[in-house]
Design a protein around this motif. Structure first.
Motif, short mmCIF file in Angstrom:
data_model
loop_
_atom_site.label_atom_id
_atom_site.label_comp_id
_atom_site.label_asym_id
_atom_site.label_seq_id
_atom_site.Cartn_x
_atom_site.Cartn_y
_atom_site.Cartn_z
N THR A 251 47.49 36.52 45.22
CA THR A 251 46.42 36.78 44.25
C THR A 251 47.07 37.37 43.00
OG1 THR A 251 45.99 39.01 45.10
CG2 THR A 251 44.67 37.20 46.02
N ASP A 252 46.47 37.15 41.85
CA ASP A 252 47.03 37.69 40.61
C ASP A 252 45.94 38.33 39.77
OD1 ASP A 252 46.09 35.63 38.47
OD2 ASP A 252 46.89 34.40 40.09
N ARG A 255 42.45 36.81 38.42
CA ARG A 255 41.26 36.66 39.24
C ARG A 255 40.34 37.87 39.14
NH1 ARG A 255 43.46 33.87 44.91
NH2 ARG A 255 44.80 32.30 43.90
N THR A 256 40.89 39.01 38.80
CA THR A 256 40.09 40.23 38.70
C THR A 256 39.79 40.63 37.26
OG1 THR A 256 42.12 41.56 38.86
CG2 THR A 256 40.90 41.14 40.91
#
Length: 411
Positions: A251-252, A255-256
Motif C-alpha cells: 500500500t502507498d 491511497r490514503t
C-alpha cells in the motif's frame, strides 16, 4: 540627452492631469485594480504552495511512503528489509504493527491508531522524532509499555508525560467474570506535535509490546519504506509486489492522501485561473480610460500629426502611457503580494488570537501555511504585463487613426 519622442510624450501624458477628472479616477482605479489582482494572486498561490509543502513534509513525513504487508505475521523483518533495501528508490525500512483502540484517562476517551514501531528504525522512515513536543521517542523500550501520543490526542485525554493511560482493544477475552474487553495500561513517555491531523489520531508504542497485544509475540505485520521520490510510490510498490510474490501486498500514500494532494493541485490551478480575471478586469479599465483619453486628446493628436508625427509614433505614445499604468500597478501589487505572502501566517494567527476562534481546525493543518515561490511571482508579473500591454493596443490604434483635419475642425 537623447529621449525617444514617443516615450517622452507618453510619460508627459501619464503625469499630466487630465481636464476631465473622471478620466483620472478611472486611470487610478485601473492601477489599483491591477495592484490588488497581482497581490491577491501572489498571496493565494503562496498559501496553496504552503498547503502543498505541509502535505509533503508533515503529513507525508508522518505517513510512510510505501508499506509492505505480510499476509501472515512476519517473523524476520530484517531479512525482508534487506531484500528490498537495495531496490532502486528505497532509502530505509522499519517494522510496524498496527492496532486500533480507545485510550482513556481520567474519564476522557479518544479513539486512536496505535503504531507499534522500532524507535530507531522508525525515525529513518518518518519525521516523528523531529516533531517531539515533550519527552523522548527513543524511550519506547520493549516491555516497559510506554506510549508516545500525538499533541491533539494528549489534549483530548488531558494527559501529560508520566501519566498512566489505559488502552481498550476492540477484542473480547473470557474471564471468570464473563466476557470482558481487553485492557492494557501504558505510561506516557512523550508527546509529538506535527501540527496536522495525525496529532489527534496517532500513538506510538514499541513494536514488541504491540505484537504482544496483537497476540503474535516476536512478529510484525510488515515494514514501512521511505523512498527517494515519493511520487514513484505506486510504481515502486507494484514492482516490489511482483518481486515478493503472493505472500505480501503493498500500500502507498496515494491511497490514503492522494486525493488530498490532487485536490490541492487542482485548487491551485483553478484559483490561478479565477483570480486572473481580476487582472483582466483591471485591463478592461485601462482600455476604457485610454479610449476616453484618446477622445480628450484628439486635438493634441491632430497637432502632433500636423507637425510630422507618424501614425506609428502616435500609437507608441499611447502604448507607453498605458504600459506605465500597468507597470506601476504590477510593481505595487508585487510588493504588496510579497509582503502579504511572507506575513499571512502571522496575520491569521493574530486574527485567531484576537477573536478567540480557530479558523483552520477543519483542515489537515491547524494553521495557515504560506510559501513564496519566486517562479510564481515571475509568472504572475509576466502575465499581468502581457495582459496590460494587450489592453493598450486598441486605444493606441484608435489614436493613430485620428485624422488631423477632422479633429481640428471643432477646435
Amino acid at each position: 540627452m537623447f529621449r525617444p519622442f514617443a516615450l517622452f510624450v507618453g510619460l508627459r501624458y501619464t503625469g499630466a492631469r487630465a481636464r476631465n477628472s473622471f478620466i483620472s479616477v478611472i486611470t487610478l482605479i485601473s492601477a489599483l485594480g491591477l495592484m490588488l489582482g497581482v497581490a491577491v494572486l501572489i498571496t493565494v498561490l503562496s498559501v496553496m504552495n504552503g498547503f502543498d509543502r505541509e502535505l509533503q513534509t508533515r503529513i507525508l513525513g508522518m505517513v510512510t511512503h510505501l508499506s509492505i504487508h505480510g499476509r501472515e505475521p512476519v517473523e524476520d523483518w530484517q531479512a525482508l528489509a534487506d531484500q528490498v533495501r537495495g531496490y532502486p528508490g528505497v532509502e530505509a525500512a522499519a517494522p510496524f504493527v498496527q492496532l486500533e483502540g480507545m485510550l482513556t484517562h481520567k474519564g476522557n476517551v479518544a479513539g486512536a491508531l496505535i503504531n507499534g514501531v522500532d524507535p530507531e528504525a522508525e525515525q529513518r522512515v518518518s519525521i516523528v522524532g523531529e516533531m517531539m513536543w515533550e519527552g523522548d521517542f527513543n524511550a519506547l523500550h520493549p516491555g516497559d509499555f510506554g506510549v508516545v501520543l500525538g499533541y491533539g490526542l494528549a489534549r483530548k485525554l488531558n494527559a501529560e508525560v508520566g501519566d498512566k493511560i489505559t488502552l481498550v482493544l476492540p477484542e473480547a477475552s473470557v474471564s471468570p467474570a464473563g466476557v470482558m474487553p481487553r485492557f492494557k495500561r501504558f505510561q506516557v513517555v512523550g508527546v509529538f506535535r506535527a501540527r496536522a491531523e495525525v496529532d489527534g489520531l496517532y500513538a506510538y508504542v514499541s513494536s514488541e509490546d504491540a505484537a504482544v497485544l496483537h497476540r503474535r509475540p516476536g512478529t510484525v505485520q510488515g515494514i514501512h519504506l521511505r523512498l527517494s521520490d515519493l511520487f514513484a510510490a505506486p510504481e515502486v510498490g507494484w514492482q516490489l509486489q511482483q518481486a515478493l510474490g503472493r505472500d505480501y501486498y503493498t500500500t502507498d500514500w496515494t491511497r490514503t492522501h492522494g486525493n488530498l494532494f490532487q485536490a490541492i493541485r487542482m485548487e491551485k490551478s483553478m484559483m490561478t485561473l479565477l483570480l486572473s480575471f481580476i487582472v483582466a478586469v483591471a485591463a478592461f479599465n485601462i482600455i476604457s480610460s485610454q479610449v476616453m483619453l484618446v477622445t480628450e486628446k484628439r486635438g493634441n493628436i491632430a497637432v502632433l500629426r500636423t507637425l510630422g508625427a507618424s501614425p506609428g509614433t502616435i500609437m507608441r505614445i499611447f502604448m507607453v502611457q498605458g504600459a506605465v499604468i500597468g507597470l506601476a500597478g504590477t510593481f505595487l501589487g508585487t510588493v504588496l503580494g510579497v509582503l502579504l505572502a511572507n506575513n499571512v501566517s502571522d496575520l491569521a494567527a493574530w486574527i485567531e488570537k484576537t477573536f478567540n476562534t480557530r479558523l483552520f481546525d477543519a483542515y489537515f493543518v491547524n494553521y495557515l501555511p504560506s510559501q513564496l515561490e519566486w517562479s510564481d511571482v515571475g509568472a504572475i508579473v509576466a502575465i499581468a504585463m502581457v495582459i496590460t500591454f494587450a489592453a493598450t493596443l486598441y486605444p493606441s490604434w484608435r489614436a493613430s487613426r485620428v485624422q488631423p483635419a477632422e479633429a481640428l475642425r471643432y477646435e
